[in-house]
Design an enzyme around this catalytic site. Sequence first.
Site, mmCIF file in Angstrom:
data_model
loop_
_atom_site.group_PDB
_atom_site.id
_atom_site.type_symbol
_atom_site.label_atom_id
_atom_site.label_comp_id
_atom_site.label_asym_id
_atom_site.label_seq_id
_atom_site.Cartn_x
_atom_site.Cartn_y
_atom_site.Cartn_z
ATOM 1 N N GLU A 183 -30.650 24.924 -3.278
ATOM 2 C CA GLU A 183 -31.743 25.065 -2.218
ATOM 3 C C GLU A 183 -33.108 26.060 -3.059
ATOM 4 O O GLU A 183 -34.045 25.589 -2.753
ATOM 5 C CB GLU A 183 -31.340 25.622 -0.879
ATOM 6 C CG GLU A 183 -30.323 24.898 -0.348
ATOM 7 C CD GLU A 183 -28.733 24.734 -0.956
ATOM 8 O OE1 GLU A 183 -27.766 24.081 -0.454
ATOM 9 O OE2 GLU A 183 -28.347 25.887 -1.661
ATOM 10 N N ARG A 232 -20.006 18.419 -4.379
ATOM 11 C CA ARG A 232 -19.477 19.145 -5.403
ATOM 12 C C ARG A 232 -17.934 19.110 -5.192
ATOM 13 O O ARG A 232 -17.650 20.064 -4.141
ATOM 14 C CB ARG A 232 -20.014 20.740 -5.326
ATOM 15 C CG ARG A 232 -21.413 20.833 -5.482
ATOM 16 C CD ARG A 232 -21.774 20.536 -7.044
ATOM 17 N NE ARG A 232 -22.939 20.885 -7.411
ATOM 18 C CZ ARG A 232 -24.036 20.069 -7.355
ATOM 19 N NH1 ARG A 232 -24.018 18.799 -7.028
ATOM 20 N NH2 ARG A 232 -25.381 20.748 -7.702
ATOM 21 N N GLY A 271 -29.353 8.282 -12.257
ATOM 22 C CA GLY A 271 -29.275 9.030 -13.340
ATOM 23 C C GLY A 271 -30.662 8.958 -14.088
ATOM 24 O O GLY A 271 -31.639 9.070 -13.208
ATOM 25 N N ASP A 315 -32.053 18.727 -8.117
ATOM 26 C CA ASP A 315 -33.059 19.701 -7.185
ATOM 27 C C ASP A 315 -34.366 19.640 -7.544
ATOM 28 O O ASP A 315 -35.295 19.523 -6.600
ATOM 29 C CB ASP A 315 -32.491 20.959 -7.605
ATOM 30 C CG ASP A 315 -31.136 21.353 -7.204
ATOM 31 O OD1 ASP A 315 -30.575 20.542 -6.474
ATOM 32 O OD2 ASP A 315 -30.171 22.033 -8.070
ATOM 33 N N GLY A 339 -28.841 27.715 -7.748
ATOM 34 C CA GLY A 339 -28.553 27.424 -6.224
ATOM 35 C C GLY A 339 -29.449 26.101 -5.956
ATOM 36 O O GLY A 339 -30.800 26.223 -6.395
#
Length: 328
Positions: free
Chosen positions: A44, A176, A235, A265, A42
Site C-alpha cells: 500500500e 500472499r 505478467g 503495486d 509495503g
Amino acid sequence: MSTGRRPADGPVVCVGETMAALAPTPPESLYSADELSLSVAGAESNVAMYLADLGRPVSWLSALGDDAFGRRVRTAVAAAGVDVTGVRTDPSRPTGLLVKDPGSERTRVHYYRAGSAASALGPDVLDDPKLRSAALLHLTGITPALSSSCRDLVRRALDTPADSRPYAISFDVNHRPALWPDDGTAADVLRALADRADIVFVGLDEAQELWGADLEPGGVRRLLAGPGILVVKDGGRAAHAFTAEGEFTVPALPTDVVEPVGAGDAFAAGFLAGLLRGDDPRRALRLGHITASSALKVTGDHGPLPEDAVLMGLLGATDAEWLRRAVV
C-alpha cells in the site's frame, strides 16, 4: 461524491502494513551474500509513493513500532511525498521485517511480521478524518491475512455501500500464500472481498492459483462481476481492463528485469493515477505499464519514473507506435 465505480479527482488514502526490508547487495542468494541493504517494503505504501511521484495528493495510514525500523519506514515514505501524519506508533509491538532471498528463477521472501504493530490495526482506522475528503481508498488482500482485526477493517470498508461514502474503493488481490492457511480460506475470502470493491486488480497467475488453473481474463471477469472496473494483469505480456465502456487490452513494454517485487503495486498506482485525472481505460493501462517498468529496473520496490517528456510521449503515442515498443 464517487459514483461507486470510478473515482473523482481528489486525494487518495492507502491503508496497510509497511515493513523494513533486507536484501543482498548485489542481488544473490541470501546464503552466500556478504552484505544486506536496508529499504522499506509495503504494497500500500508502494502505491502511495508512486501516486505521489505522479503528482497525486496521497496519505498512508498504518502503524509502526517505536523502534529504529519504524522510524526508517516513516521517514522513507514521507520523503517520497506521502502524508504520514496518520500513521500510529505502537509502543508495545514491533515494526514488521521481510528478508529477500534472490534465486535464479524467483525471489523468495521471508516474513517476520507476526504480532507486528500493523497487525493490530482495526476498523477504527476508517474513522480517520483524511477519509472524509478522499476520492479513493486503496486496500489490498494482504491486510485481511494479517489478523482478525485487520480482516474486520477491510470488511467494514467494503461493506459500506458506495452511496454511503465519499470515496471509491480500489482493492488489489495481492495473494500472499505464506500469510494464509493452506485450506482454501484465501480463495473464498479474497473473492468475496474483491467482488465488493469498485476497482480491482488481480494477476492472471494469482487468479489461476486461487480460483482455477484454466482461467483466462474473461473467466476472471465472470468470477468477479461486481467491480465497475476489473484489471487483470498477465505478467510481462499485457493487462486487460473490463469496464462499463468495454474491454481494453494493452501489451506491456519490454523491460530488463532486475527485481519483479513491487511492479504490481507500481502498475496499480499508474492505472489509478490515470483514472483520477480522467484518462480513458486504455491510457490508464499505459500509465500502469510505464510505472511498473520503473519498479522492475531496481532492487527495491520503488524506482524513478521516466522523465516527463518520455512519459508523455509514451502516453500520447498512437496504438501502432505503442505496439512497436511493446511486448507482443
